[in-house]
Design an enzyme around this catalytic site. Sequence first.
Site, PDB file in Angstrom:
ATOM      1  N   CYS A 126       0.885  -1.164  -0.168  1.00  0.00           N
ATOM      2  CA  CYS A 126       0.035   0.158  -0.169  1.00  0.00           C
ATOM      3  C   CYS A 126       0.909   1.272  -0.142  1.00  0.00           C
ATOM      4  CB  CYS A 126      -0.802   0.023   1.394  1.00  0.00           C
ATOM      5  SG  CYS A 126      -0.232   0.547   2.799  1.00  0.00           S
ATOM      6  N   ASN A 261      10.093  14.656  24.690  1.00  0.00           N
ATOM      7  CA  ASN A 261       8.447  14.874  24.497  1.00  0.00           C
ATOM      8  C   ASN A 261       7.727  13.390  24.106  1.00  0.00           C
ATOM      9  OD1 ASN A 261       6.355  16.487  24.437  1.00  0.00           O
ATOM     10  ND2 ASN A 261       6.088  16.116  22.186  1.00  0.00           N
ATOM     11  N   THR A 262       8.564  12.144  24.530  1.00  0.00           N
ATOM     12  CA  THR A 262       7.864  11.019  24.430  1.00  0.00           C
ATOM     13  C   THR A 262       7.086  10.325  25.120  1.00  0.00           C
ATOM     14  OG1 THR A 262       9.653   9.861  25.381  1.00  0.00           O
ATOM     15  CG2 THR A 262       9.976  10.246  22.868  1.00  0.00           C
ATOM     16  N   GLU A 758     -14.171  -2.067   4.165  1.00  0.00           N
ATOM     17  CA  GLU A 758     -15.386  -2.709   3.297  1.00  0.00           C
ATOM     18  C   GLU A 758     -16.728  -2.119   3.618  1.00  0.00           C
ATOM     19  OE1 GLU A 758     -15.335  -6.865   2.937  1.00  0.00           O
ATOM     20  OE2 GLU A 758     -17.413  -6.902   2.132  1.00  0.00           O
ATOM     21  N   ARG A 842     -19.218 -18.319   6.303  1.00  0.00           N
ATOM     22  CA  ARG A 842     -17.668 -18.845   5.967  1.00  0.00           C
ATOM     23  C   ARG A 842     -17.004 -19.602   6.860  1.00  0.00           C
ATOM     24  NH1 ARG A 842     -14.188 -17.874   1.750  1.00  0.00           N
ATOM     25  NH2 ARG A 842     -15.715 -16.795   0.531  1.00  0.00           N
ATOM     26  N   GLU A1192      -6.557 -13.673   0.567  1.00  0.00           N
ATOM     27  CA  GLU A1192      -6.995 -14.226   1.958  1.00  0.00           C
ATOM     28  C   GLU A1192      -6.482 -15.320   2.200  1.00  0.00           C
ATOM     29  OE1 GLU A1192     -11.200 -13.377   0.764  1.00  0.00           O
ATOM     30  OE2 GLU A1192     -11.373 -12.703   3.064  1.00  0.00           O
TER      31      GLU A1192
HETATM   32  C1  LIG Z   1       6.484   4.667  21.289  1.00  0.00           C
HETATM   33  C2  LIG Z   1       7.122   4.569  22.660  1.00  0.00           C
HETATM   34  C3  LIG Z   1       7.608   3.500  23.256  1.00  0.00           C
HETATM   35  C4  LIG Z   1       8.356   3.777  24.293  1.00  0.00           C
HETATM   36  N1  LIG Z   1       9.038   2.453  24.844  1.00  0.00           N
HETATM   37  C5  LIG Z   1       9.371   2.532  26.213  1.00  0.00           C
HETATM   38  C6  LIG Z   1      10.074   1.461  26.649  1.00  0.00           C
HETATM   39  O1  LIG Z   1      10.244   0.587  26.055  1.00  0.00           O
HETATM   40  N2  LIG Z   1      10.635   1.490  27.917  1.00  0.00           N
HETATM   41  C7  LIG Z   1      10.284   2.539  28.857  1.00  0.00           C
HETATM   42  O2  LIG Z   1      10.826   2.459  29.863  1.00  0.00           O
HETATM   43  N3  LIG Z   1       9.904   3.600  28.302  1.00  0.00           N
HETATM   44  C8  LIG Z   1       9.163   3.617  27.092  1.00  0.00           C
HETATM   45  N4  LIG Z   1       8.548   4.660  26.623  1.00  0.00           N
HETATM   46  C9  LIG Z   1       8.500   5.778  27.500  1.00  0.00           C
HETATM   47  C10 LIG Z   1       9.172   7.174  27.078  1.00  0.00           C
HETATM   48  O3  LIG Z   1      10.024   7.112  26.049  1.00  0.00           O
HETATM   49  C11 LIG Z   1      10.679   7.097  28.205  1.00  0.00           C
HETATM   50  O4  LIG Z   1      10.209   7.148  29.542  1.00  0.00           O
HETATM   51  C12 LIG Z   1      11.585   8.151  27.849  1.00  0.00           C
HETATM   52  O5  LIG Z   1      12.821   8.108  28.416  1.00  0.00           O
HETATM   53  C13 LIG Z   1      11.113   9.590  28.307  1.00  0.00           C
HETATM   54  O6  LIG Z   1      12.218  10.565  27.863  1.00  0.00           O
HETATM   55  P1  LIG Z   1      11.651  12.060  27.251  1.00  0.00           P
HETATM   56  O7  LIG Z   1      12.958  12.839  27.279  1.00  0.00           O
HETATM   57  O8  LIG Z   1      11.162  12.024  25.880  1.00  0.00           O
HETATM   58  O9  LIG Z   1      10.784  12.638  28.347  1.00  0.00           O
HETATM   59  P2  LIG Z   1       9.832  13.728  28.465  1.00  0.00           P
HETATM   60  O10 LIG Z   1       8.317  13.388  27.686  1.00  0.00           O
HETATM   61  O11 LIG Z   1      10.458  14.713  27.518  1.00  0.00           O
HETATM   62  O12 LIG Z   1       9.436  13.961  29.845  1.00  0.00           O
HETATM   63  C14 LIG Z   1       8.971  12.949  30.614  1.00  0.00           C
HETATM   64  C15 LIG Z   1       8.879  13.307  32.166  1.00  0.00           C
HETATM   65  O13 LIG Z   1      10.355  13.581  32.775  1.00  0.00           O
HETATM   66  C16 LIG Z   1      10.096  14.720  33.253  1.00  0.00           C
HETATM   67  N5  LIG Z   1      11.605  15.228  32.937  1.00  0.00           N
HETATM   68  C17 LIG Z   1      12.183  15.214  31.966  1.00  0.00           C
HETATM   69  N6  LIG Z   1      13.495  15.759  31.972  1.00  0.00           N
HETATM   70  C18 LIG Z   1      13.665  16.038  33.357  1.00  0.00           C
HETATM   71  C19 LIG Z   1      14.454  16.543  34.237  1.00  0.00           C
HETATM   72  N7  LIG Z   1      15.836  16.818  33.683  1.00  0.00           N
HETATM   73  N8  LIG Z   1      14.362  16.919  35.417  1.00  0.00           N
HETATM   74  C20 LIG Z   1      12.933  16.556  35.946  1.00  0.00           C
HETATM   75  N9  LIG Z   1      12.176  16.231  35.375  1.00  0.00           N
HETATM   76  C21 LIG Z   1      12.362  15.941  34.141  1.00  0.00           C
HETATM   77  C22 LIG Z   1       9.345  15.633  32.190  1.00  0.00           C
HETATM   78  O14 LIG Z   1       8.957  16.764  32.950  1.00  0.00           O
HETATM   79  C23 LIG Z   1       8.097  14.300  32.322  1.00  0.00           C
HETATM   80  O15 LIG Z   1       7.421  14.611  33.303  1.00  0.00           O
HETATM   81  C24 LIG Z   1       8.147   5.054  25.360  1.00  0.00           C
HETATM   82  C25 LIG Z   1       7.296   5.874  24.725  1.00  0.00           C
HETATM   83  C26 LIG Z   1       7.160   5.875  23.338  1.00  0.00           C
HETATM   84  C27 LIG Z   1       6.291   7.026  22.889  1.00  0.00           C
HETATM   85  S1  FES Z   2       3.036  -1.471   2.516  1.00  0.00           S
HETATM   86 FE1  FES Z   2       3.736  -1.409   4.397  1.00  0.00          FE
HETATM   87  S2  FES Z   2       1.718  -0.881   5.702  1.00  0.00           S
HETATM   88 FE2  FES Z   2       1.159  -0.944   3.557  1.00  0.00          FE
END
Ligand SMILES: Cc1cc2nc3c(=O)[nH]c(=O)nc-3n(C[C@H](O)[C@H](O)[C@H](O)COP(=O)(O)OP(=O)(O)OC[C@H]3O[C@@H](n4cnc5c(N)ncnc54)[C@H](O)[C@@H]3O)c2cc1C
Ligand code: FES
Length: 1251
Positions: A126, A261-262, A758, A842, A1192
């Site tokens: 796709c 920001n994750t 569909e 089916r 399918e």
């Molecule tokens: C798709 C996805 C997969 C993930 N997989 C995992 C995983 O496998 N395992 C896991 O443990 N986590 C996972 N996470 C969670 C996240 O990614 C982690 O916790 C990551 O380390 C957060 O870091 P960040 O910099 O993005 O945090 P942010 O989102 O920027 O901040 C997270 C928090 O920490 C605080 N903070 C950040 N820096 C400081 C600082 N210096 N002092 C005080 N507070 C602070 C912020 O205020 C906020 O409350 C996942 C997230 C996503 C979106």
């Molecule tokens: S080709 Fe990867 S999602 Fe469709």
Amino acid sequence: MSFTVEETKIKLQSTGDDLVFFVNGKKITEKNAEPEITLLTYLRRSLGLTGTKLGCAEGGCGACTLMVSKYHPHQNRIIHHAVNACLAPLCSLHHCAVTTVEGIGSVASKLHPVQERIAKAHGSQCGFCTPGIVMSMYALLRSNPQPSMHDIQEAFQGNLCRCTGYRPILEVTCLKTHSCEVKPTVDDNSMLPAQKLYDQSEFMPLDPTQEIIFPPELMVRIKLRELRFVGERVLWIQPCSLKELLELKATYPNAKLVVGNTEVGIEMKFKNLLYPVILAPAYIPELNIIQHTQDGIEVGASVTLTVLGDVLRAAVKKLPTHQTEVFEAVLEQLRWFAGQQIRNVAAVGGNIMTASPISDLNPVFMAAGCKLTVMSKGATFLLLFFCGQYFSAFKQSPRKEDDIAIVTSGMNVLFKEKSNIVQSIRISYGGMAPVTVLATATCNRLLNRQWNEELLEQACTSLAEEMSLSPSAPGGMVTYRRTLTISLFYKFFLTVQHKLVHINRHLATLSVHCVFADCFTLFPCFQAVPPGDNSDDVVGHPIMHLSALKHATGEAIYCDDIPCYENELRLALVTSTKAHALIKSIDTSDAMEVPGVVAFISAKDIPGSNLTGPVTCVGHIVGAIVADTQAHAQRAAKAVKISYEELHPVIVTIQDAIANKSFYQPVRSMERGDVAQGFKDSDHILHGKMHIGGQEQFYLETNCTVAVPRGEDGEMELFVSTQAASKTQALVAKALGVPANRVVCRVKRMGGGFGGKESRSTILSTVVAVAAYTLAFFFRTKRPVRCMLDRDEDMLVTGGRHPFFGHYKVGYMNNGRVNALDVTLYSNAGNSMDLSLSILERALFHMDNSYNIPNIHGTGYICKTNLPSNSAFRGFGGPQGMMIAESWMSDVALSCGLPAEEVRRMNMYKEGDFTPFNQRLDQFTIDLCWEECMQLSDFNMRKEAVEQYNRQHRWTKRGLAIIPTKFGISYTAVFLNQAGALVHVYSDGSVLLTHGGTEMGQGLHTKMVQVASKTLGIPCSKIHITETSTNTVPNTSPTAASVSSDLNGMAVYILIELRMIIFYRTPDLGYDFNTNSGRAFNYFSYGVAVSEVEIDCLTGSHKNLHTSIVMDVGKSLNPALDIGQVEGGFMQGLGLFTLEELRYSPDGYLYTRGPGMYKIPSFGDIPIELKVSLLRDAPNEKAIFSSKAVGEPPLFLAASVFYAIKDAITVARAESGLTGPFRLDSPATPERIRNACEDKFTKLVCINFHC
Ligand SMILES: Cc1cc2nc3c(=O)[nH]c(=O)nc-3n(C[C@H](O)[C@H](O)[C@H](O)COP(=O)(O)OP(=O)(O)OC[C@H]3O[C@@H](n4cnc5c(N)ncnc54)[C@H](O)[C@@H]3O)c2cc1C
Ligand code: FES
Ligand code: FES
């Protein structure tokens, strides 16, 4: 003290700074950078760069991957990283260079080698995931032009594809590495000349000197200064020193710190949280320190996980082993931590401060005794890693790659000098409480004890007591989680013991960590077409998907990529939060206050056919908000207040429906032979049950509609991502109360459908059309309305594959021959009938799978529940019917103590046999597929090797299974078996072809061009298909049931031959349930698969070691597309049977609403060895150019993986003295596998848990 944004703005007396960054080499100066906007929204909406796709908005699918490059002044080098644009705040990009898929190549100018390879090697179907996959690979090559197999797999950890099955992508990206054994894609041992699926010699070499240069302007050392960006509701401040940060935090105590920001991005998007002041400390030098000390390493809180990994890997290489145990453990956790895109931006501090109960790192830090320094003012923020003496870290998750943990753990033991006596021990767990916990009581009990079997016993007993969970603990899986705490300790115990004495009998038998595959053997094979007289005849040749190059460059246009109309509005759905309730009132006053809101649309605005009643599921559409932007529409939709009167009962599961006798009518049944006599004549009778979970289609492109009121005569033009253009047109016309001739539905392509578009796509397209109509005719504003659902909305409202429950009674002989079967099937249809009757039918048509049962009776019930209506999904009930067949087949083999493959082979149909619905099996090819698959997989040798492995290993076991499939081809609703086509021949000789089918990645348009090209005798390049539309070919069937090539191909062929507008209808179909007579199917597709797996009996994880598939696709129209369908279908089946789980609360609320919670197979799930072969010399006289349907049928072959797992569990159970049949529901998740491998540890938990 906290400030509102208005107060803050006044205080600042400024509109903020300019945001300066580069996109594809072009400088952008954004004067009004909005802190709430992501890079993805900015690229798509402000810059019109739609190559980067939105698949989930939560960092879980990789469709939005692009490359962000920064200059690192201290290292004097440029760093390139793959990043998820859906989570990257626009404001975080000051002085960065962004490269999108459009920036690296295009069809019009020049392709990048990565784009060219993925397209030409059939790595896109796709194409919706393709730009993200291209960019992950591109970013890897920019920082590492010679990646290893390991590097490539790591780079793809954060990317999902729902169509291809990953093999071609992995194959073509690994071509240069020596570690991947990619066998040539040839017509193996055929008399015909070898032919490849693609020609590698065509590929452009990778030339790193040709890449776009990093903007020199960004390489000068710029003096850091504080930056402020002021938005509608949020103020973003980027301080440049720790001192400044602390000052700001004192001024704005409620300010949120954001690095990657994750976590915060997810909170803002999905939890509706608002942080008026954001402090971004990513560039503060003190928070980026990495300092080696005598005791370990100090790491600043803003250090990203990727950088941490690099530093630890370097330390492991340099330092003696005894100093790096903790580092190794952190590295092990990082390897499975999210995907590369997340690790590239997520910071260590962010993970600690999130304090997630299932954090991957916190248990390790805790067990290692790391020190965390926090400060308001004065001290450095740092982490101190202690070196543990013997240290291990564990993470158990449903999917190994990019998944959140069920249980995580860090374990650390220190022994008294020159002894095995425990001096100190720390065992920590995540996933066992709201925060990470230490097993303090157990640790205390183990002090001063020798590390021996006695200690092990005491530790296990103590952990069983200490790590308790209430039966209703959030997250569920209570028994499993408790068992894991003990099993993981056992692994640690063995690992340490091995290190202490250097030999341990058990250790060789224990796979402690699941690792990446070092090598993949990928081996598609097909029958080459002999060269003919006509070089324009490309039928039978593996030609590339006609849109493949555009997929890879991001130039392929999907519904939401259609440029925005100047006065366009956006729509957001308002949905029910109750599963069964009457709506008492709807209060929209707050919603109407949100800036940009234009209208609230509800049932009373529907001008045409309209039925209202109580809401019958969570996610039931109640109304919609129309506003100037998606953000405003969604914010307002969340502000609509609905009051309900709750109704009872709330029926969620099949068991609830059975208890409440809540069924739709009719109840279907089918019988052949004399079942009562059959049971009497049998040596034995057994009873069994099986539940098969539902499945989300998870097309990468969510549902999308753009409705454009034309302004004359009630005309409406719709652009929709749908498999059913005519149904969309008909339902919109009905809702608007206009004739169908006023509504045109146009479909360019879909980013996947799989049945999910569909019928269910109409619930969105109708709402959007009503909104556009209402605005045009009541508000007098003729404005187009657009809505692309977010992933969580899509999963909430649209439903998926029907869960099934079956119970059966089987009569069989001592030799395994099945004599009689009585099976009852229940499907969970949800809150409307939708397609559920055909799906149940089916399932009944496939209750025999491929086995000739002389006396057979099946009954089917459709359960009416308070879930969103379940609907079509690849296989349409067939896989569920066949899965239950394989369950009783497996039970019979286990009861007789005979090899399952012998029992299956003995019961299989033969040419000329009759099915339970009295259809004769002609041109029956399963036995050919079976023999070829036995050979292809080296079944007998493999079986011997598996048995030998199992004799030598106690805690890992291997299993093997061979499974056939017979799949009926036709719509069972007879009137749908028709298609139409239209050809325009222009005076320059070019041809515009239109047919009734839609393109969703399966390559239908490509096949139709091949058919037209052969029939017209002109090259494919002269033929074009622009779209599917109801104003060219009317009254079309949905593109479904695998028959689109058969039906539309015939329509195209006959049209060209007879030179007239044509409709084609499949002849002689029409089955009658009452009389059990008439032909149900035009023909059958057949296939056989062998799979081998390895399970970890202690954790329930499994690895797919091998799969061989032989599939009968008749005389393939296009082997590349057909092999793609086989592999893609197989991988979706693998998800269905081993991985994907939809979880609901008891009151019908869906928890799993995005890739974070709902796991589809990823790159790491493909079998390490995968062989796919198309059966040779099997032309099918019933379809176009002797081909067969392929969409399918292959999906069910993934049941071979499920039954291989069951085989391995059988061997594990035998070690505990358990033999005979046992129930294993689908999917075979780690939880189910572990719980089925009963042993001393599961018993310990059970004793403690009174189960
Ligand atoms: C798709 C996805 C997969 C993930 N997989 C995992 C995983 O496998 N395992 C896991 O443990 N986590 C996972 N996470 C969670 C996240 O990614 C982690 O916790 C990551 O380390 C957060 O870091 P960040 O910099 O993005 O945090 P942010 O989102 O920027 O901040 C997270 C928090 O920490 C605080 N903070 C950040 N820096 C400081 C600082 N210096 N002092 C005080 N507070 C602070 C912020 O205020 C906020 O409350 C996942 C997230 C996503 C979106
Ligand atoms: S080709 Fe990867 S999602 Fe469709
Ligand atoms: S859209 Fe960004 S990861 Fe899915």
